[in-house]
Enzyme design. Structure first.
Site, PDB file in Angstrom:
ATOM      1  N   HIS A  34       0.816  -1.216   0.000  1.00 12.66           N
ATOM      2  CA  HIS A  34       0.000   0.000   0.000  1.00 12.66           C
ATOM      3  C   HIS A  34       0.849   1.265   0.000  1.00 12.66           C
ATOM      4  O   HIS A  34       0.422   2.308  -0.482  1.00 12.66           O
ATOM      5  CB  HIS A  34      -0.978  -0.005   1.187  1.00 12.66           C
ATOM      6  CG  HIS A  34      -2.169  -0.880   0.966  1.00 12.66           C
ATOM      7  ND1 HIS A  34      -3.453  -0.513   1.279  1.00 12.66           N
ATOM      8  CD2 HIS A  34      -2.272  -2.131   0.440  1.00 12.66           C
ATOM      9  CE1 HIS A  34      -4.296  -1.486   0.957  1.00 12.66           C
ATOM     10  NE2 HIS A  34      -3.605  -2.490   0.452  1.00 12.66           N
ATOM     11  N   ASP A  35       2.072   1.179   0.526  1.00 12.73           N
ATOM     12  CA  ASP A  35       2.981   2.322   0.452  1.00 12.73           C
ATOM     13  C   ASP A  35       3.429   2.538  -0.996  1.00 12.73           C
ATOM     14  O   ASP A  35       3.350   3.642  -1.524  1.00 12.73           O
ATOM     15  CB  ASP A  35       4.203   2.086   1.353  1.00 12.73           C
ATOM     16  CG  ASP A  35       5.158   3.279   1.342  1.00 12.73           C
ATOM     17  OD1 ASP A  35       4.664   4.425   1.275  1.00 12.73           O
ATOM     18  OD2 ASP A  35       6.383   3.068   1.421  1.00 12.73           O
ATOM     19  N   GLY A  67       4.889   5.920  -5.019  1.00 14.27           N
ATOM     20  CA  GLY A  67       6.102   5.115  -4.934  1.00 14.27           C
ATOM     21  C   GLY A  67       6.396   4.698  -3.500  1.00 14.27           C
ATOM     22  O   GLY A  67       5.667   5.069  -2.571  1.00 14.27           O
ATOM     23  N   SER A 100       5.091   7.061   2.660  1.00 10.69           N
ATOM     24  CA  SER A 100       3.979   8.002   2.858  1.00 10.69           C
ATOM     25  C   SER A 100       2.766   7.365   3.535  1.00 10.69           C
ATOM     26  O   SER A 100       1.945   8.072   4.125  1.00 10.69           O
ATOM     27  CB  SER A 100       3.561   8.639   1.526  1.00 10.69           C
ATOM     28  OG  SER A 100       3.181   7.648   0.596  1.00 10.69           O
TER      29      SER A 100
END
Ligand code: HEM
Ligand SMILES: *[C@@H]1O[C@H](CO)[C@@H](O)[C@H](O)[C@H]1NC(C)=O
Ligand SMILES: *[C@@H]1O[C@H](CO)[C@@H](O)[C@H](O)[C@H]1NC(C)=O
Ligand SMILES: *[C@@H]1O[C@H](CO)[C@@H](O)[C@H](O)[C@H]1NC(C)=O
Ligand SMILES: *[C@@H]1O[C@H](CO)[C@@H](O)[C@H](O)[C@H]1NC(C)=O
Length: 192
Positions: free
Chosen positions: A66-67, A72, A76
């Site tokens: 999922h990051d 990328g 986040s």
């Protein structure tokens, strides 16, 4: 004269491009001199977490997925919402579903005391995904390191980057293609 200046141009361009490329290049030995114990610390922690709760291995691997699909592999997914921006982790797909944040925080704290300000959170997620997989008997892979953590996380981008559970096959293939993964990659990763 023309020859000299075109040589000069080529040299300059080569040096410039090499600098750009090497800045963006990940390596397996990225922390060997700056934090040689990084990989060991991460692995020990993951072993400990998975020994206490087998199911968390899946959650930890999914954090990396999922990051990476949103902006990328920049960590986040770990950022919290601010007064003005809802973060990725609070998007409908993620909220209350993603897990393992405290485990990543725990690893980050241990790495900060060993080598302050060196190991990026994005790299931690990448190493953790591998170590969690291996801990459950999965195949290992070499993790390339040197990612730089992002500073923004926007919930709306999750909807346009990650696949929804309602997607049909062609929509899934298209979503993975957007990040450079082909159909086989999608099948293999989903199996994981
Ligand atoms: C192919 C497209 C995919 C879709 C549409 C999808 C969708 C979902 C959905 C809807 C859930 C349940 C979430 C919930 O009920 O809260 C889930 C769970 C999960 N997904 Fe995916 N997924 C996909 C691919 C992947 C990939 C590529 C990985 C990892 C490599 C992955 C890892 C996981 C894991 C580990 C869980 C369980 C998490 C946990 O137990 O904490 N998924 N997925
Ligand atoms: C996000 O908030 C939680 C709960 O307050 C905190 O434990 C965590 O460290 C925060 N994470 C970041 C990346 O700021
Ligand atoms: C994403 O899409 C879902 C379903 O259409 C919607 O409910 C949600 O508000 C959207 N935005 C976020 C940030 O999750
Ligand atoms: C995400 O979940 C938390 C805890 O259940 C809840 O307090 C928060 O309002 C949710 N965020 C969104 C955007 O729905
Ligand atoms: C998949 O969904 C898209 C969007 O709803 C649709 O255009 C497409 O025809 C569907 N493909 C298949 C094979 O069902």
């Amino acid at each position: 004269m023309a020859t000299i200046s075109s040589h000069w141009f080529l040299w300059t361009a080569t040096i410039f491009l090499t600098a750009m490329v090497s800045q963006g290049q990940l390596t397996t030995d990225f922390y060997d001199s700056t934090c040689p114990q990084a990989a060991t610390i991460v692995k020990q922690k993951v072993d400990e977490f998975v020994d206490a709760d087998k199911g968390i291995a899946a959650g930890l691997m999914r954090l990396h997925f999922h990051d990476c699909f949103v902006r990328g592999c920049d960590g986040s997914v770990l950022l919290n919402s601010t007064d003005t921006t809802l973060a990725e982790k609070e998007a409908l797909i993620n909220n209350g579903s993603l897990r393992g944040f405290e485990h990543i925080d725990d690893i980050k704290m241990k790495l900060e005391s060993a080598c302050p300000g060196v190991v990026s959170c994005a790299d931690i997620l990448a190493m953790v995904a591998r170590d969690a997989t291996v801990k459950l008997g999965g195949l290992s892979w070499e993790v390339f390191l040197g990612r730089i953590d992002g500073r923004s996380s926007v919930a709306d981008e999750v909807n346009t980057s990650l696949p929804f559970r309602t997607f049909n096959f062609s929509q899934l293939v298209a979503t993975f293609a957007k990040v450079g993964l082909d159909t086989k990659d999608m099948i293999v990763l989903s199996g994981g």
